[in-house]
Design a protein around this motif. Sequence first.
Motif, PDB file in Angstrom:
ATOM      1  N   PRO A   1       0.825  -1.212   0.000  1.00 57.21           N
ATOM      2  CA  PRO A   1       0.000   0.000   0.000  1.00 57.21           C
ATOM      3  C   PRO A   1       0.859   1.261   0.000  1.00 57.21           C
ATOM      4  CG  PRO A   1      -0.772  -1.565   1.653  1.00 57.21           C
ATOM      5  CD  PRO A   1       0.545  -2.081   1.153  1.00 57.21           C
ATOM      6  N   ALA A   2       0.293   2.344  -0.522  1.00 52.83           N
ATOM      7  CA  ALA A   2       1.000   3.619  -0.531  1.00 52.83           C
ATOM      8  C   ALA A   2       1.337   4.039   0.903  1.00 52.83           C
ATOM      9  CB  ALA A   2       0.145   4.694  -1.191  1.00 52.83           C
ATOM     10  N   GLY A   3       2.563   4.489   1.119  1.00 46.86           N
ATOM     11  CA  GLY A   3       2.985   4.940   2.443  1.00 46.86           C
ATOM     12  C   GLY A   3       3.339   3.832   3.402  1.00 46.86           C
ATOM     13  N   ALA A   4       3.376   2.588   2.933  1.00 42.90           N
ATOM     14  CA  ALA A   4       3.665   1.464   3.826  1.00 42.90           C
ATOM     15  C   ALA A   4       5.079   1.572   4.388  1.00 42.90           C
ATOM     16  CB  ALA A   4       3.503   0.142   3.074  1.00 42.90           C
ATOM     17  N   LYS A   5       5.230   1.176   5.644  1.00 47.10           N
ATOM     18  CA  LYS A   5       6.529   1.156   6.317  1.00 47.10           C
ATOM     19  C   LYS A   5       6.810  -0.260   6.788  1.00 47.10           C
ATOM     20  CE  LYS A   5       6.518   5.973   7.899  1.00 47.10           C
ATOM     21  NZ  LYS A   5       5.403   6.372   7.017  1.00 47.10           N
ATOM     22  N   ILE A   6       8.055  -0.682   6.612  1.00 48.13           N
ATOM     23  CA  ILE A   6       8.474  -2.025   6.998  1.00 48.13           C
ATOM     24  C   ILE A   6       9.397  -1.899   8.199  1.00 48.13           C
ATOM     25  CG2 ILE A   6       9.662  -4.117   6.258  1.00 48.13           C
ATOM     26  CD1 ILE A   6       9.003  -3.193   3.351  1.00 48.13           C
ATOM     27  N   GLU A   7       9.083  -2.624   9.270  1.00 49.78           N
ATOM     28  CA  GLU A   7       9.882  -2.559  10.488  1.00 49.78           C
ATOM     29  C   GLU A   7      10.244  -3.961  10.964  1.00 49.78           C
ATOM     30  OE1 GLU A   7       7.697  -0.401  13.391  1.00 49.78           O
ATOM     31  OE2 GLU A   7       7.829   1.519  12.317  1.00 49.78           O
ATOM     32  N   PHE A   8      11.457  -4.118  11.476  1.00 55.06           N
ATOM     33  CA  PHE A   8      11.857  -5.373  12.104  1.00 55.06           C
ATOM     34  C   PHE A   8      13.019  -5.070  13.039  1.00 55.06           C
ATOM     35  CE2 PHE A   8      13.206  -5.146   7.641  1.00 55.06           C
ATOM     36  CZ  PHE A   8      14.566  -4.905   7.777  1.00 55.06           C
ATOM     37  N   PRO A   9      13.152  -5.838  14.117  1.00 57.85           N
ATOM     38  CA  PRO A   9      14.245  -5.604  15.045  1.00 57.85           C
ATOM     39  C   PRO A   9      15.595  -5.904  14.405  1.00 57.85           C
ATOM     40  CG  PRO A   9      13.062  -7.615  15.599  1.00 57.85           C
ATOM     41  CD  PRO A   9      12.276  -6.934  14.532  1.00 57.85           C
ATOM     42  N   TRP A  10      16.583  -5.102  14.701  1.00 61.46           N
ATOM     43  CA  TRP A  10      17.898  -5.257  14.091  1.00 61.46           C
ATOM     44  C   TRP A  10      18.471  -6.649  14.342  1.00 61.46           C
ATOM     45  CZ3 TRP A  10      20.915  -3.433  10.541  1.00 61.46           C
ATOM     46  CH2 TRP A  10      22.280  -3.725  10.555  1.00 61.46           C
ATOM     47  N   GLU A  11      18.243  -7.181  15.540  1.00 61.44           N
ATOM     48  CA  GLU A  11      18.820  -8.475  15.877  1.00 61.44           C
ATOM     49  C   GLU A  11      18.191  -9.621  15.076  1.00 61.44           C
ATOM     50  OE1 GLU A  11      15.744  -7.390  19.075  1.00 61.44           O
ATOM     51  OE2 GLU A  11      17.360  -6.405  17.965  1.00 61.44           O
ATOM     52  N   ALA A  12      17.075  -9.327  14.390  1.00 61.66           N
ATOM     53  CA  ALA A  12      16.445 -10.364  13.564  1.00 61.66           C
ATOM     54  C   ALA A  12      17.194 -10.588  12.255  1.00 61.66           C
ATOM     55  CB  ALA A  12      14.996  -9.981  13.262  1.00 61.66           C
ATOM     56  N   LEU A  13      18.065  -9.653  11.897  1.00 64.16           N
ATOM     57  CA  LEU A  13      18.787  -9.757  10.630  1.00 64.16           C
ATOM     58  C   LEU A  13      19.974 -10.702  10.759  1.00 64.16           C
ATOM     59  CD1 LEU A  13      18.864  -6.005   9.541  1.00 64.16           C
ATOM     60  CD2 LEU A  13      17.268  -7.778   8.819  1.00 64.16           C
ATOM     61  N   ARG A  14      19.999 -11.719   9.928  1.00 68.86           N
ATOM     62  CA  ARG A  14      21.147 -12.608   9.870  1.00 68.86           C
ATOM     63  C   ARG A  14      22.303 -11.915   9.137  1.00 68.86           C
ATOM     64  NH1 ARG A  14      20.366 -18.106  11.138  1.00 68.86           N
ATOM     65  NH2 ARG A  14      18.716 -18.166  12.700  1.00 68.86           N
ATOM     66  N   PRO A  15      23.536 -12.330   9.387  1.00 70.51           N
ATOM     67  CA  PRO A  15      24.679 -11.689   8.735  1.00 70.51           C
ATOM     68  C   PRO A  15      24.563 -11.704   7.206  1.00 70.51           C
ATOM     69  CG  PRO A  15      25.440 -13.096  10.514  1.00 70.51           C
ATOM     70  CD  PRO A  15      23.970 -13.360  10.355  1.00 70.51           C
ATOM     71  N   GLU A  16      24.808 -10.552   6.615  1.00 69.79           N
ATOM     72  CA  GLU A  16      24.891 -10.367   5.168  1.00 69.79           C
ATOM     73  C   GLU A  16      23.627 -10.782   4.419  1.00 69.79           C
ATOM     74  OE1 GLU A  16      28.483 -11.713   3.327  1.00 69.79           O
ATOM     75  OE2 GLU A  16      29.761 -10.837   4.884  1.00 69.79           O
ATOM     76  N   CYS A  17      22.470 -10.642   5.070  1.00 71.61           N
ATOM     77  CA  CYS A  17      21.229 -10.901   4.342  1.00 71.61           C
ATOM     78  C   CYS A  17      20.806  -9.648   3.582  1.00 71.61           C
ATOM     79  CB  CYS A  17      20.125 -11.369   5.283  1.00 71.61           C
ATOM     80  SG  CYS A  17      19.611 -10.150   6.487  1.00 71.61           S
ATOM     81  N   ARG A  18      19.886  -9.814   2.620  1.00 71.18           N
ATOM     82  CA  ARG A  18      19.478  -8.708   1.757  1.00 71.18           C
ATOM     83  C   ARG A  18      17.965  -8.650   1.649  1.00 71.18           C
ATOM     84  NH1 ARG A  18      21.946  -9.115  -3.961  1.00 71.18           N
ATOM     85  NH2 ARG A  18      21.153 -11.246  -3.774  1.00 71.18           N
ATOM     86  N   LEU A  19      17.466  -7.419   1.495  1.00 73.38           N
ATOM     87  CA  LEU A  19      16.057  -7.178   1.193  1.00 73.38           C
ATOM     88  C   LEU A  19      16.003  -6.435  -0.131  1.00 73.38           C
ATOM     89  CD1 LEU A  19      13.023  -7.032   1.895  1.00 73.38           C
ATOM     90  CD2 LEU A  19      13.524  -4.919   3.164  1.00 73.38           C
ATOM     91  N   GLN A  20      15.254  -6.977  -1.115  1.00 74.42           N
ATOM     92  CA  GLN A  20      15.189  -6.360  -2.431  1.00 74.42           C
ATOM     93  C   GLN A  20      13.762  -6.418  -2.955  1.00 74.42           C
ATOM     94  OE1 GLN A  20      17.672  -8.598  -5.143  1.00 74.42           O
ATOM     95  NE2 GLN A  20      16.395 -10.417  -5.059  1.00 74.42           N
ATOM     96  N   THR A  21      13.489  -5.591  -3.936  1.00 75.80           N
ATOM     97  CA  THR A  21      12.188  -5.620  -4.604  1.00 75.80           C
ATOM     98  C   THR A  21      12.344  -6.270  -5.973  1.00 75.80           C
ATOM     99  OG1 THR A  21      12.541  -3.421  -5.566  1.00 75.80           O
ATOM    100  CG2 THR A  21      11.425  -3.527  -3.422  1.00 75.80           C
ATOM    101  N   SER A  22      11.230  -6.710  -6.508  1.00 74.54           N
ATOM    102  CA  SER A  22      11.212  -7.277  -7.859  1.00 74.54           C
ATOM    103  C   SER A  22      10.137  -6.560  -8.661  1.00 74.54           C
ATOM    104  CB  SER A  22      10.897  -8.780  -7.811  1.00 74.54           C
ATOM    105  OG  SER A  22      10.770  -9.316  -9.115  1.00 74.54           O
ATOM    106  N   ARG A  23      10.502  -6.070  -9.817  1.00 74.45           N
ATOM    107  CA  ARG A  23       9.535  -5.408 -10.695  1.00 74.45           C
ATOM    108  C   ARG A  23       9.148  -6.357 -11.820  1.00 74.45           C
ATOM    109  NH1 ARG A  23       8.170   0.046 -12.023  1.00 74.45           N
ATOM    110  NH2 ARG A  23       7.292   0.202 -14.115  1.00 74.45           N
ATOM    111  N   MET A  24       7.930  -6.856 -11.760  1.00 77.39           N
ATOM    112  CA  MET A  24       7.386  -7.721 -12.820  1.00 77.39           C
ATOM    113  C   MET A  24       8.334  -8.870 -13.188  1.00 77.39           C
ATOM    114  SD  MET A  24       4.307  -6.996 -13.941  1.00 77.39           S
ATOM    115  CE  MET A  24       4.284  -7.688 -15.588  1.00 77.39           C
ATOM    116  N   GLY A  25       8.988  -9.437 -12.158  1.00 80.57           N
ATOM    117  CA  GLY A  25       9.828 -10.598 -12.403  1.00 80.57           C
ATOM    118  C   GLY A  25      11.050 -10.336 -13.254  1.00 80.57           C
TER     119      GLY A  25
END
Length: 369
Positions: A290-314
């Motif tokens: 949704p427009a204006g959506a915010k994504i939050e997660f605790p820092w300690e939940a991140l495993r070493p060197e993991c990534r978050l990315q988007t995909s546009r139409m595959g």
Amino acid sequence: MQIRAAIFRRPHEPLTIEEVEIADPIGKEVFVRTAASGVCHSDKHNIDDLVGDRWSGAGKVILGHEGSGIVEAVGPDVTYVQPGDHVVACLSWFCGNCEQCLRGRPHLCSGRAGMVTRGTADPPRYSMDGAPVQQGYDIASYAEAMLLHENSVVKIGKRYPLEAASIVGCAVTTGFGAAIRTSGLQPGETAAVFGCGGVGLSVIQGARVAGARRIIAVDKFEAKLELACELGATDAVNATETDPVAAIRELTGGRGVDHAFEAVGLPMLVTQAVQSLAIRGTATVVGVLPAGAKIEFPWEALRPECRLQTSRMGSNAFRVDIPNHLELYEQGRLRLDEMITHRIALDDLNDAFRRMDEGEGARSLVVFD
């Protein structure tokens, strides 16, 4: 020419089926008699007003962007198709001349603005009582005919059924491509897919074709999980019965997955996808948030060197990908018929959106005579 189309006027109101005037093709335009149109969650976002002011002040709009059909007429400058050709429409239209197109990334085309639309001096493609009707996504497949730029269609073999081919234009291209191309998934890796609608099921099939050794499907509807397992998931997690992150950890011996895919468009699921990753894992957001959506997660939940990315139409090059997907379908390696759980008439479109809210079925398909 008069055609019937589903008209969107304002958020939170049902679409109405009305007569619309469609113009003759000019320039590089292609007149396509619509055979089928998938019912996509992105259109539901528009109806629910979750995408901001996309259609603010637009007046009447014809939604739908997952269509297939047969070319009936072409403009004088069209070189790619001719009357009688079978085509699939795709909203990843491209200019072919910008930096992104020339670098082999037409799905990120930066020369799109105004390229496939009519000029202000031209009459509108669609109108009612002399007033323009907006062409949603420059496709408008919830109508008996589509007037498209030739760079918005791909020609397909006439041996392929147009009903199955229609969902390849968005759901399959988006989900399958996210798995085999955007994510970087390698044979033998593990994956979790959050959401088992049309896009999520396509992600699952892409992960299967790419050689993932374990594919964990997550949804809150048991029927969708059963279909996900039929199409390639090795495990199913019902999010109404257990914490999906904890379940994924347990299924992977505490390790997490190499790839997690969010295929609905909910910030909470993006957070869960990130939290389910293994070391150096990648979370790919496939759904439209949704427009204006915010994504939050605790820092300690991140495993070493993991990534978050988007995909546009595959990350698609649809003129190449859609024929390839249909060849996989022909071989039985990409299963499309099973994803189409409801075939409906245009008049029943609002019921399809209701079923979407209730989690009933995977993909509804509007079938035209």
